[in-house]
Design a protein around this motif. Structure first.
Motif, PDB file in Angstrom:
ATOM      1  N   PRO A  25       0.818  -1.227   0.000  1.00  0.00           N
ATOM      2  CA  PRO A  25       0.000   0.000   0.000  1.00  0.00           C
ATOM      3  C   PRO A  25       0.849   1.274   0.000  1.00  0.00           C
ATOM      4  O   PRO A  25       0.731   2.122   0.878  1.00  0.00           O
ATOM      5  CB  PRO A  25      -0.800  -0.151   1.304  1.00  0.00           C
ATOM      6  N   ASP A  26       1.705   1.385  -1.026  1.00  0.00           N
ATOM      7  CA  ASP A  26       2.610   2.533  -1.093  1.00  0.00           C
ATOM      8  C   ASP A  26       2.281   3.493  -2.227  1.00  0.00           C
ATOM      9  O   ASP A  26       2.998   4.464  -2.461  1.00  0.00           O
ATOM     10  CB  ASP A  26       4.055   2.053  -1.225  1.00  0.00           C
ATOM     11  N   GLY A  27       1.183   3.204  -2.959  1.00  0.00           N
ATOM     12  CA  GLY A  27       0.780   4.089  -4.044  1.00  0.00           C
ATOM     13  C   GLY A  27       1.408   3.778  -5.384  1.00  0.00           C
ATOM     14  O   GLY A  27       1.114   4.463  -6.369  1.00  0.00           O
ATOM     15  N   TYR A  28       2.245   2.741  -5.455  1.00  0.00           N
ATOM     16  CA  TYR A  28       2.914   2.437  -6.711  1.00  0.00           C
ATOM     17  C   TYR A  28       2.271   1.274  -7.466  1.00  0.00           C
ATOM     18  O   TYR A  28       2.746   0.889  -8.532  1.00  0.00           O
ATOM     19  CB  TYR A  28       4.410   2.203  -6.475  1.00  0.00           C
ATOM     20  N   THR A  29       1.192   0.739  -6.919  1.00  0.00           N
ATOM     21  CA  THR A  29       0.338  -0.199  -7.645  1.00  0.00           C
ATOM     22  C   THR A  29      -1.107   0.150  -7.341  1.00  0.00           C
ATOM     23  O   THR A  29      -1.528   0.123  -6.175  1.00  0.00           O
ATOM     24  CB  THR A  29       0.596  -1.654  -7.224  1.00  0.00           C
ATOM     25  N   ILE A  30      -1.837   0.510  -8.375  1.00  0.00           N
ATOM     26  CA  ILE A  30      -3.263   0.758  -8.259  1.00  0.00           C
ATOM     27  C   ILE A  30      -3.954  -0.030  -9.367  1.00  0.00           C
ATOM     28  O   ILE A  30      -3.282  -0.678 -10.183  1.00  0.00           O
ATOM     29  CB  ILE A  30      -3.617   2.262  -8.370  1.00  0.00           C
ATOM     30  N   GLY A  31      -5.258  -0.019  -9.401  1.00  0.00           N
ATOM     31  CA  GLY A  31      -5.957  -0.756 -10.438  1.00  0.00           C
ATOM     32  C   GLY A  31      -7.153   0.001 -10.970  1.00  0.00           C
ATOM     33  O   GLY A  31      -7.723   0.844 -10.273  1.00  0.00           O
ATOM     34  N   LEU A  32      -7.499  -0.280 -12.217  1.00  0.00           N
ATOM     35  CA  LEU A  32      -8.768   0.184 -12.756  1.00  0.00           C
ATOM     36  C   LEU A  32      -9.610  -1.062 -12.973  1.00  0.00           C
ATOM     37  O   LEU A  32      -9.337  -1.872 -13.852  1.00  0.00           O
ATOM     38  CB  LEU A  32      -8.631   0.973 -14.053  1.00  0.00           C
ATOM     39  N   SER A  33     -10.600  -1.254 -12.100  1.00  0.00           N
ATOM     40  CA  SER A  33     -11.428  -2.450 -12.140  1.00  0.00           C
ATOM     41  C   SER A  33     -12.869  -2.064 -12.441  1.00  0.00           C
ATOM     42  O   SER A  33     -13.170  -0.892 -12.694  1.00  0.00           O
ATOM     43  CB  SER A  33     -11.314  -3.206 -10.814  1.00  0.00           C
ATOM     44  N   THR A  34     -13.743  -3.043 -12.411  1.00  0.00           N
ATOM     45  CA  THR A  34     -15.149  -2.799 -12.743  1.00  0.00           C
ATOM     46  C   THR A  34     -16.055  -3.382 -11.665  1.00  0.00           C
ATOM     47  O   THR A  34     -15.615  -4.053 -10.735  1.00  0.00           O
ATOM     48  CB  THR A  34     -15.522  -3.429 -14.094  1.00  0.00           C
ATOM     49  N   SER A  35     -17.340  -3.148 -11.834  1.00  0.00           N
ATOM     50  CA  SER A  35     -18.325  -3.628 -10.866  1.00  0.00           C
ATOM     51  C   SER A  35     -18.376  -5.149 -10.782  1.00  0.00           C
ATOM     52  O   SER A  35     -18.854  -5.696  -9.798  1.00  0.00           O
ATOM     53  CB  SER A  35     -19.714  -3.074 -11.212  1.00  0.00           C
ATOM     54  N   GLY A  36     -17.859  -5.847 -11.797  1.00  0.00           N
ATOM     55  CA  GLY A  36     -17.810  -7.307 -11.737  1.00  0.00           C
ATOM     56  C   GLY A  36     -16.950  -7.799 -10.586  1.00  0.00           C
ATOM     57  O   GLY A  36     -17.450  -8.344  -9.604  1.00  0.00           O
ATOM     58  N   PRO A  37     -15.636  -7.625 -10.675  1.00  0.00           N
ATOM     59  CA  PRO A  37     -14.778  -8.084  -9.580  1.00  0.00           C
ATOM     60  C   PRO A  37     -14.930  -7.303  -8.290  1.00  0.00           C
ATOM     61  O   PRO A  37     -14.652  -7.832  -7.212  1.00  0.00           O
ATOM     62  CB  PRO A  37     -13.358  -7.934 -10.147  1.00  0.00           C
ATOM     63  N   LEU A  38     -15.410  -6.064  -8.354  1.00  0.00           N
ATOM     64  CA  LEU A  38     -15.554  -5.268  -7.137  1.00  0.00           C
ATOM     65  C   LEU A  38     -16.847  -5.565  -6.385  1.00  0.00           C
ATOM     66  O   LEU A  38     -16.938  -5.303  -5.182  1.00  0.00           O
ATOM     67  CB  LEU A  38     -15.489  -3.774  -7.479  1.00  0.00           C
ATOM     68  N   VAL A  39     -17.852  -6.113  -7.074  1.00  0.00           N
ATOM     69  CA  VAL A  39     -19.138  -6.367  -6.426  1.00  0.00           C
ATOM     70  C   VAL A  39     -19.685  -7.755  -6.759  1.00  0.00           C
ATOM     71  O   VAL A  39     -19.871  -8.610  -5.887  1.00  0.00           O
ATOM     72  CB  VAL A  39     -20.186  -5.292  -6.818  1.00  0.00           C
ATOM     73  N   ASN A  40     -19.974  -8.001  -8.019  1.00  0.00           N
ATOM     74  CA  ASN A  40     -20.770  -9.173  -8.408  1.00  0.00           C
ATOM     75  C   ASN A  40     -20.075 -10.503  -8.202  1.00  0.00           C
ATOM     76  O   ASN A  40     -20.715 -11.498  -7.839  1.00  0.00           O
ATOM     77  CB  ASN A  40     -21.195  -9.053  -9.878  1.00  0.00           C
ATOM     78  N   ASN A  41     -18.765 -10.547  -8.461  1.00  0.00           N
ATOM     79  CA  ASN A  41     -18.080 -11.839  -8.488  1.00  0.00           C
ATOM     80  C   ASN A  41     -18.102 -12.576  -7.158  1.00  0.00           C
ATOM     81  O   ASN A  41     -18.084 -13.806  -7.123  1.00  0.00           O
ATOM     82  CB  ASN A  41     -16.632 -11.660  -8.963  1.00  0.00           C
ATOM     83  N   LYS A  42     -18.135 -11.853  -6.062  1.00  0.00           N
ATOM     84  CA  LYS A  42     -18.125 -12.533  -4.760  1.00  0.00           C
ATOM     85  C   LYS A  42     -19.396 -13.360  -4.542  1.00  0.00           C
ATOM     86  O   LYS A  42     -19.408 -14.278  -3.714  1.00  0.00           O
ATOM     87  CB  LYS A  42     -17.956 -11.527  -3.627  1.00  0.00           C
ATOM     88  N   PHE A  43     -20.453 -13.048  -5.291  1.00  0.00           N
ATOM     89  CA  PHE A  43     -21.693 -13.819  -5.205  1.00  0.00           C
ATOM     90  C   PHE A  43     -21.780 -14.882  -6.290  1.00  0.00           C
ATOM     91  O   PHE A  43     -22.591 -15.802  -6.200  1.00  0.00           O
ATOM     92  CB  PHE A  43     -22.904 -12.892  -5.311  1.00  0.00           C
ATOM     93  N   LEU A  44     -20.936 -14.760  -7.320  1.00  0.00           N
ATOM     94  CA  LEU A  44     -20.972 -15.689  -8.450  1.00  0.00           C
ATOM     95  C   LEU A  44     -19.999 -16.848  -8.300  1.00  0.00           C
ATOM     96  O   LEU A  44     -20.305 -17.978  -8.671  1.00  0.00           O
ATOM     97  CB  LEU A  44     -20.658 -14.942  -9.753  1.00  0.00           C
ATOM     98  N   TYR A  45     -18.795 -16.558  -7.769  1.00  0.00           N
ATOM     99  CA  TYR A  45     -17.752 -17.565  -7.665  1.00  0.00           C
ATOM    100  C   TYR A  45     -17.803 -18.265  -6.299  1.00  0.00           C
ATOM    101  O   TYR A  45     -18.043 -17.619  -5.276  1.00  0.00           O
ATOM    102  CB  TYR A  45     -16.378 -16.936  -7.878  1.00  0.00           C
ATOM    103  N   LYS A  46     -17.520 -19.552  -6.293  1.00  0.00           N
ATOM    104  CA  LYS A  46     -17.583 -20.320  -5.062  1.00  0.00           C
ATOM    105  C   LYS A  46     -16.486 -19.911  -4.083  1.00  0.00           C
ATOM    106  O   LYS A  46     -16.655 -20.024  -2.870  1.00  0.00           O
ATOM    107  CB  LYS A  46     -17.484 -21.811  -5.385  1.00  0.00           C
ATOM    108  N   SER A  47     -15.348 -19.471  -4.602  1.00  0.00           N
ATOM    109  CA  SER A  47     -14.266 -19.007  -3.734  1.00  0.00           C
ATOM    110  C   SER A  47     -13.587 -17.801  -4.369  1.00  0.00           C
ATOM    111  O   SER A  47     -13.469 -17.716  -5.587  1.00  0.00           O
ATOM    112  CB  SER A  47     -13.242 -20.122  -3.488  1.00  0.00           C
ATOM    113  N   MET A  48     -13.154 -16.869  -3.521  1.00  0.00           N
ATOM    114  CA  MET A  48     -12.486 -15.648  -3.962  1.00  0.00           C
ATOM    115  C   MET A  48     -11.178 -15.499  -3.191  1.00  0.00           C
ATOM    116  O   MET A  48     -11.118 -15.733  -1.981  1.00  0.00           O
ATOM    117  CB  MET A  48     -13.375 -14.435  -3.716  1.00  0.00           C
ATOM    118  N   ALA A  49     -10.133 -15.068  -3.895  1.00  0.00           N
ATOM    119  CA  ALA A  49      -8.825 -14.896  -3.261  1.00  0.00           C
ATOM    120  C   ALA A  49      -8.707 -13.575  -2.515  1.00  0.00           C
ATOM    121  O   ALA A  49      -7.737 -13.355  -1.797  1.00  0.00           O
ATOM    122  CB  ALA A  49      -7.716 -15.000  -4.314  1.00  0.00           C
TER     123      ALA A  49
END
Length: 325
Positions: A87-111
């Protein structure tokens, strides 16, 4: 051809931005290149938006923001890499509502746990969905189409671009709120679904608006409804589902996130600069050409959107019994 047009659009947008480059932000950050992880392949809409943001941040903050595509598992692989980063600001991401919201209800396990392992930074834009019918369907809007389906369900089938996609989940939501049962046909992406819709193999299709713009503009399809809260500015004649008395909202949205524990001053700097990049009339117009509506706001607004969408899509996914491996 579309990718080349995207590149020209990005160049035009950046040329139109009034940028003020500073060598360093508060606290000396950034003093080296920043990696922007995109959890989807190069050339897609997420990648295009990420490169637009990365180039703008590079100019504004005086260091390179380098896009790193980490595709796989519906966006989970790349988003997990952001969650596991320092958490030093040198890695960030541009993600979407899929992995940020929906996938936790769709996939049996999340990392990763999007609510605990990620820091919301900035909402970037959203793309509404369209439900469109081929021109042989005698319906001017979604309300009329649902009446046709209820009267003769065997005559109508609705395509979607893949199980677990927002196009699929929107149809499940539509079925829930309208009390209509219909045959759905899953495809591997928007392109084959669009081909069958134009050819008449299916009568309607639910997918992000980007896939529809050329054919809707040319009158080759009938826009039955947009599923955003407000009409899409680029196609203002297509009513929302809510305007037709159908209580549904379904969009795919894009956001900048970082790992948990990101310093507040870095969050503030990134949020401010992303909002500046997207806050111009020119910038909004460029995104609109490809179905994206620019959004600006605070990290708290993004967190609120994640929480509200979680409640909505958990109900839809659990009721429909949708699961992915």
């Amino acid at each position: 051809m579309q990718r080349r047009t995207f590149k020209f659009a990005i160049a035009a947008l950046l040329a139109g931005l009034a940028v003020s480059t500073s060598a360093l932000a508060q606290g000396g950050w950034p003093n080296k290149p920043v990696r922007v992880i995109v959890p989807f392949p190069a050339g897609g809409s997420t990648d295009v938006v990420a490169r637009l943001i990365a180039q703008g941040l590079s100019q504004k903050l005086g260091q390179q923001f380098i896009v790193d595509n980490r595709a796989g598992a519906g966006g989970n692989i790349g988003t997990d890499a952001v969650a596991k980063a320092a958490p030093d600001g040198y890695t960030i991401g541009l993600s979407t509502s899929g992995p940020l919201v929906n996938n936790k209800f769709l996939y049996k396990s999340m990392a990763f746990d999007a609510d605990k392992d990620l820091t919301p930074i900035a909402l970037v834009c959203e793309i509404p969905l369209v439900i469109a019918g081929n021109t042989k369907v005698p319906a001017k809007n979604l309300k009329e189409f649902l009446k046709l389906v209820k009267a003769n369900p065997q005559n109508y089938s609705m395509g979607q671009p893949g199980n677990g996609t927002i196009g699929h989940l929107a149809l499940e939501q539509l079925s829930m709120v309208s009390g209509t049962k219909f045959t759905t046909v899953p495809y591997r992406g928007d392109t084959p679904a669009m081909t069958d819709l134009l050819g008449g193999s299916i009568q309607a299709l639910s997918a992000p608006i980007t896939a529809f713009i050329p054919n809707l503009s040319a009158g080759k399809l009938n826009g039955l409804a947009v599923t955003s809260a407000a009409r899409y500015p680029g196609l203002p004649n297509i009513p929302t589902a809510k305007e037709q008395g159908i209580d549904m909202v379904a969009t795919v949205w894009f956001a900048i996130v970082g790992p948990a524990g990101l310093p507040p001053e870095i969050i503030k700097t990134l949020n401010t600069e992303v909002n500046n990049i997207l806050g111009t009339v020119h910038g909004r117009a460029q995104l609109q050409q490809y179905g994206a509506v620019a959004n600006t706001g605070t990290p708290d607004l993004l967190r609120k959107m994640m929480n509200e969408d979680s409640k909505k899509w958990q109900k839809v996914i659990s009721t429909a019994g949708v699961t992915l491996n």
